[in-house]
Design an enzyme around this catalytic site. Structure first.
Site, PDB file in Angstrom:
ATOM      1  CG  ASP A 100      61.551  67.793  47.149  1.00  0.00           C
ATOM      2  OD1 ASP A 100      62.618  67.213  47.367  1.00  0.00           O
ATOM      3  OD2 ASP A 100      61.469  68.968  46.749  1.00  0.00           O
ATOM      4  CG  ASP A 202      66.791  67.884  49.431  1.00  0.00           C
ATOM      5  OD1 ASP A 202      66.514  68.957  48.871  1.00  0.00           O
ATOM      6  OD2 ASP A 202      67.456  67.801  50.486  1.00  0.00           O
ATOM      7  CD  GLU A 268      69.040  70.105  45.431  1.00  0.00           C
ATOM      8  OE1 GLU A 268      69.095  71.326  45.519  1.00  0.00           O
ATOM      9  OE2 GLU A 268      68.977  69.367  46.420  1.00  0.00           O
ATOM     10  CG  HIS A 333      62.814  75.255  46.683  1.00  0.00           C
ATOM     11  ND1 HIS A 333      63.131  74.396  45.648  1.00  0.00           N
ATOM     12  CD2 HIS A 333      63.363  74.711  47.788  1.00  0.00           C
ATOM     13  CE1 HIS A 333      63.833  73.386  46.121  1.00  0.00           C
ATOM     14  NE2 HIS A 333      63.978  73.551  47.417  1.00  0.00           N
ATOM     15  CG  ASP A 334      67.055  75.649  47.103  1.00  0.00           C
ATOM     16  OD1 ASP A 334      66.417  75.902  48.139  1.00  0.00           O
ATOM     17  OD2 ASP A 334      67.316  74.485  46.726  1.00  0.00           O
TER      18      ASP A 334
HETATM   19  C1  NOJ Z   1      68.192  71.315  48.818  1.00  0.00           C
HETATM   20  C2  NOJ Z   1      66.837  71.942  48.853  1.00  0.00           C
HETATM   21  O1  NOJ Z   1      66.472  72.337  47.557  1.00  0.00           O
HETATM   22  C3  NOJ Z   1      66.916  73.087  49.834  1.00  0.00           C
HETATM   23  O2  NOJ Z   1      65.756  73.882  49.800  1.00  0.00           O
HETATM   24  C4  NOJ Z   1      67.158  72.514  51.206  1.00  0.00           C
HETATM   25  O3  NOJ Z   1      67.343  73.579  52.110  1.00  0.00           O
HETATM   26  C5  NOJ Z   1      68.395  71.619  51.227  1.00  0.00           C
HETATM   27  N1  NOJ Z   1      68.464  70.747  50.104  1.00  0.00           N
HETATM   28  C6  NOJ Z   1      68.409  70.763  52.463  1.00  0.00           C
HETATM   29  O4  NOJ Z   1      67.437  69.772  52.377  1.00  0.00           O
END
Ligand code: NOJ
Ligand code: MG
Length: 535
Positions: A100, A202, A268, A333-334
């Site tokens: 990442d 990210d 992402e 993870h989100d």
């Molecule tokens: C996206 C990531 O997937 C998330 O977990 C993170 O909190 C935010 N970007 C900020 O980096």
């Protein structure tokens, strides 16, 4: 021409804090992770690459996404030499490591920010967005933080405000500054030179911002949110998916190509409008990302419903530029884990297998999230153990439930740690662990292994074209075809028994759980069928 490796790869996302703990501190680490690679390698799941959520030094306000040193491993996870051992072991097992990378912001503890905050004369002042506050403390613009509130923070030691689009400890960096660009690219090159095969980038759609930091317009129908949650109220034309993004992505791509023979840049990305997708891939002369998640047309946001899946899959395919390759994900993870999202009450034990059948047979690169191969569900987190800043800002919306320890073995500690796990592991749940499922040919894990080995054996599943089939209500069905090899897939997402599409009858069932009569699919039943001319 040989295809790039990532096109036919299965990628597996690991949240390193929660994968395997070797030293009993309750937090996953690199030696722990290395010791569990057998689960992922050719004698286990058989995946091609692991993507590690951030392992860099971090101030841990957003658990790794607030990086304080891009060129070192956080001591919680181990050392650079642990990392080298991990990549070597992964390589021996035929797996690539993808990191990442967090290009949009750094921790305010990062040396760059510390220097930048010393004042307007700092050579790194322009690496971040410093602005004076306006009359009566007005913010420089109306931008909001994704985690709530305005995107501007007061520097307690100075007069100016800095831009922070997530937590206050994550300061946005300015990619229009050549020095910042060079430094960031240098950090990425550092890891490519160490044997990493690429990056998941990210929120990379945010790195190009309007040069004048102009206000965002309010999105139609969102006026009521202006005072509540500015981020949600706005149309993100000036802080995301900016027209200048492709030039920056092309620069990242040139760096990657010069440090790796066959790199992967996986973004992402959140296209606000369908035509934003074009921004990510660039042109043949100036290519950008190789793959980009489409989080506006995503399997993470739809219910378990054949029509919804068909719509989302068609839209995501339709908006892809020519020659671009799709990329699919159901959990990360989100987001709430899909075993929970698709079956809130836990009454459909076969659904994780049916979901996997879709994820691993669509056209495109599938990205699995650790634990989904055993059907892991969200774990309820008692209030006093909640850690995610999002959950602290918005009770009930925290991301801890999907980040809990990987379940390796039955019993206390679930084989993750000998200590107290940093997040609850969900306790004893019979059958919900790798060891038990590895020994059971009918388990979710065995189904994942079978699906992945079928992908390896069948080029139509890896590289084939994709055509939907007409099917009974509730059934999602399609055919993949490559160089004369055809594979048909049908999944019953409805509540009742349904016929498999006629098109599939006569083929050889390669994988299925036809609990009922042949040609009939039980709810959550599926069939993967060889339709080869000689099949
Ligand atoms: C996206 C990531 O997937 C998330 O977990 C993170 O909190 C935010 N970007 C900020 O980096
Ligand atoms: Mg540990």
């Amino acid at each position: 021409m040989t295809e790039p490796w990532w096109k036919s790869a299965v990628i597996y996302q690991i949240y390193p804090r929660s994968f395997a703990d070797s030293d009993g501190d309750g937090i996953g680490d690199l030696p722990g992770l290395a010791s569990r690679l057998g689960h992922l390698g050719p004698d286990g799941l058989g995946i091609d690459a692991i993507w590690l959520s951030p392992i860099y030094r971090s101030s841990n306000h957003d658990f790794g996404y607030d990086v304080s040193d891009f060129c070192d491993v956080d001591p919680t996870f181990g050392t650079l030499s642990d990392f080298d051992e991990l990549t070597a072991e992964a390589g021996r097992l035929g797996m690539k490591v993808v990191l990442d990378f967090v290009p949009n912001h750094t921790s305010i503890e990062h040396a760059w920010f510390q220097e930048s905050r010393t004042g307007p004369d700092s050579p790194r002042r322009n690496w971040y967005f410093w602005r004076p506050s306006g009359p009566e403390g007005a913010f420089p613009n109306n931008w909001g933080s994704t985690f709530g509130g305005p995107a501007w923070q007061h520097d307690p030691d100075g007069d100016e405000l800095y831009l922070a689009s997530f937590t206050p400890e994550q300061a946005d960096v300015n990619w229009r500054d050549p020095g910042l660009r060079e430094a960031m690219l240098g950090c990425m090159a550092f890891w490519l030179d160490r044997g990493v095969w690429g990056f998941r980038l990210d929120v990379v759609d945010r790195i190009a911002k309007d040069p004048g930091l102009a206000d965002n317009p309010i999105a139609e129908g969102r006026e009521a949110l202006v005072g509540v949650m500015p981020w949600l109220a706005q149309a993100h034309v000036n802080d995301q998916n900016h027209p200048d993004l492709p030039a920056l992505l092309a620069e990242i791509r040139r760096m990657a190509d010069s440090h790796c023979s066959d790199p992967l840049l996986l973004g992402e990305t959140f296209p606000d409008a369908d035509d934003h997708v074009r921004l990510y891939y660039g042109t043949p002369d100036a290519p950008g990302l190789h793959l980009a998640f489409n989080f506006n047309r995503s399997l993470c946001d739809i219910p378990w419903n054949a029509k919804a899946f068909r719509n989302t899959i068609s839209r995501a395919e339709d908006v892809l530029p020519e020659a671009a390759w799709p990329c699919w994900v159901m959990s990360n993870h989100d987001r709430a884990r899909h075993a929970t999202r698709f079956d809130a009450n836990g009454t459909a034990p076969h659904r994780p297998k049916a979901a996997a059948t879709i994820l691993l047979t669509l056209r495109g690169t599938p990205v699995l999230y650790y634990g989904e191969e055993i059907g892991m569900r969200d774990v309820r987190i008692p209030e006093d153990r909640q850690l995610d800043p999002v959950g602290n800002a918005f009770p009930g919306l925290g991301r801890d439930p999907e980040r809990t320890p990987m379940r390796w073995e039955p019993g206390a500690g679930v084989g993750f740690t000998t200590g107290e796990p940093w997040l609850p592991d969900g306790g004893d749940v019979p059958g919900l662990d790798v060891a038990t499922q590895a020994a059971d040919p009918d388990s979710t894990l065995s189904h994942y292994r079978n699906l992945i080995s079928l992908r390896r054996a069948r080029k139509s599943l890896r590289l084939g074209s994709f055509t939907f089939l007409d099917a009974a209500d509730g059934v999602l069905a399609y055919v993949r075809e490559h160089e004369g090899e055809r594979t048909g897939i049908a999944v019953n997402m409805g509540d009742g028994v349904a016929p498999a599409p006629e098109f599939l009858t006569g083929g050889e069932v390669l994988l299925g759980n036809p609990a009922g009569e042949p040609g009939l699919l039980e709810p959550d039943g599926f069939a993967v069928v060889s339709l080869d001319r000689d099949g």
